[in-house]
Design an enzyme around this catalytic site. Sequence first.
Site, PDB file in Angstrom:
ATOM      1  CG  ASP A 157      -1.920  -1.095   1.252  1.00 53.83           C
ATOM      2  OD1 ASP A 157      -2.399  -1.450   0.162  1.00 53.83           O
ATOM      3  OD2 ASP A 157      -2.214  -1.625   2.332  1.00 53.83           O
ATOM      4  CG  ASP A 181     -11.805  -2.720  -0.577  1.00 48.70           C
ATOM      5  OD1 ASP A 181     -11.013  -3.656  -0.798  1.00 48.70           O
ATOM      6  OD2 ASP A 181     -11.521  -1.525  -0.789  1.00 48.70           O
TER       7      ASP A 181
END
Lengths: 252, 198
Positions: free
Chosen positions: A11, A130
């Site tokens: 990330d 997600d």
Amino acid sequence: MLRKRIIPCLDVRNGTVVKGVNFVGLREMGDPTAHARYYNDEGADELVILDITASREERRSMVHVVESVADALSIPLTVGGGIRSANDVRDMLNAGADRVSLNTAMVQRPDLIQEAADHFGSQCVVAAIDARKRADAPGWEVFIYGGHEPTGRDAVAWACEVEERGAGEILLTSMDRDGTQIGYDIPLLQALTAKVRIPVIASGGAGTLEHFAEGLLEGGASAVLAASLFHTRALTIPDLKSYLRTQGVPVR
Amino acid sequence: MITVVDYGMGNLRSVRRALQNLGRDVLITPDPAKVRDASVLILPGVGAFGEAIRRIDGLGLRAPILDHVEHGRPLLGICLGMQLLFPVSEESPGVEGLSLFPGRVMRFRGSLPVPHVGWNDATPVRSSPLFDKQGGCFYFVHSYYVETSTTTVATTTYGETFACAVQSENVFGVQFHPEKSQNDGLALLRRFCEETGA
């Protein structure tokens, strides 16, 4: 025999690797290219970089991060975060990505999936979903904007739709499990892999060797993804692969 | 000098980097004249069969590629670039491929996930400059495959057993991505370069 893949995920925010718990509380964990080189040499099967930079201005620097990371790799690279158009996809592919992952933009404009698949092929399009367990009803809900905004969509139905629209793989992150290291959300994985034919990457929750085996063997995932567990060296990829072999999981 | 055909589809950067790591000079070009004059040609590609052929024809690259092969010079097709060497694909009915090899490109059927994504074995079925006896483990990502035939030099099994590498004289093709397959992939590219004098 096709091997199950181990995929570290970086990330990246403002050019730096970061990691949070349940999608918040980010801390900095270093230079993406250094991480990439390490994972390439450790036997990772693929690498994912997700740009979690907030603003569009700062996002321009991501192209340079992708170029630098891609040049350090001799394994495939998937890049996601902030990709909103076929042109954005092209920019990332030109920078050295092999595949792109779409998320918020494809929920807001599902035609993007087919546009990207038509231009660059389905194999190039990873649909990132997600999902969070619904509190008041069965099933899981899709969230966008890095987990900040609920969409009302059912994760399994959405997975079927992205497959129909041309996605070549699903990157499924359990928001409930992300960063917790208590294991992948196996019921979520099972619900999805039972319904779609494209491969599914399990993400969110890995904390032990056993969790990876569960995701692959029970969850039906084709690949398992983890971030901080690998970044902190709490667990190494060679050790993980040795363990998976003892469990009968084919790995490279 | 190795010339990589740029028809606007695929990650050419990693092909170039892999070849440069082997000490080769690389030219990436969409120019038909440069393609025609190349000593060694690589045809990469990801995406759909029909779209790739439309672009190749649109850029006027079909004749130069065929001339290059006609003159006995080496060509390596990678991934979709290998499939384009065949006349037809189930992916794009009615679109005529480069037809350098006989055979068909088929879609995976059966119960396994499609696309076939990940690392799988290439098992040599006859001797070829591309492989040693063991073959290797390579990265694949594709939904269509080439049926085995007399041009097959290595096979892979994913439900079907299909041709993962083909060769006839100066024309080579691999379904996997050697440029993304670490040591086994670099070894294959090195053998190709040494065989062809690239």
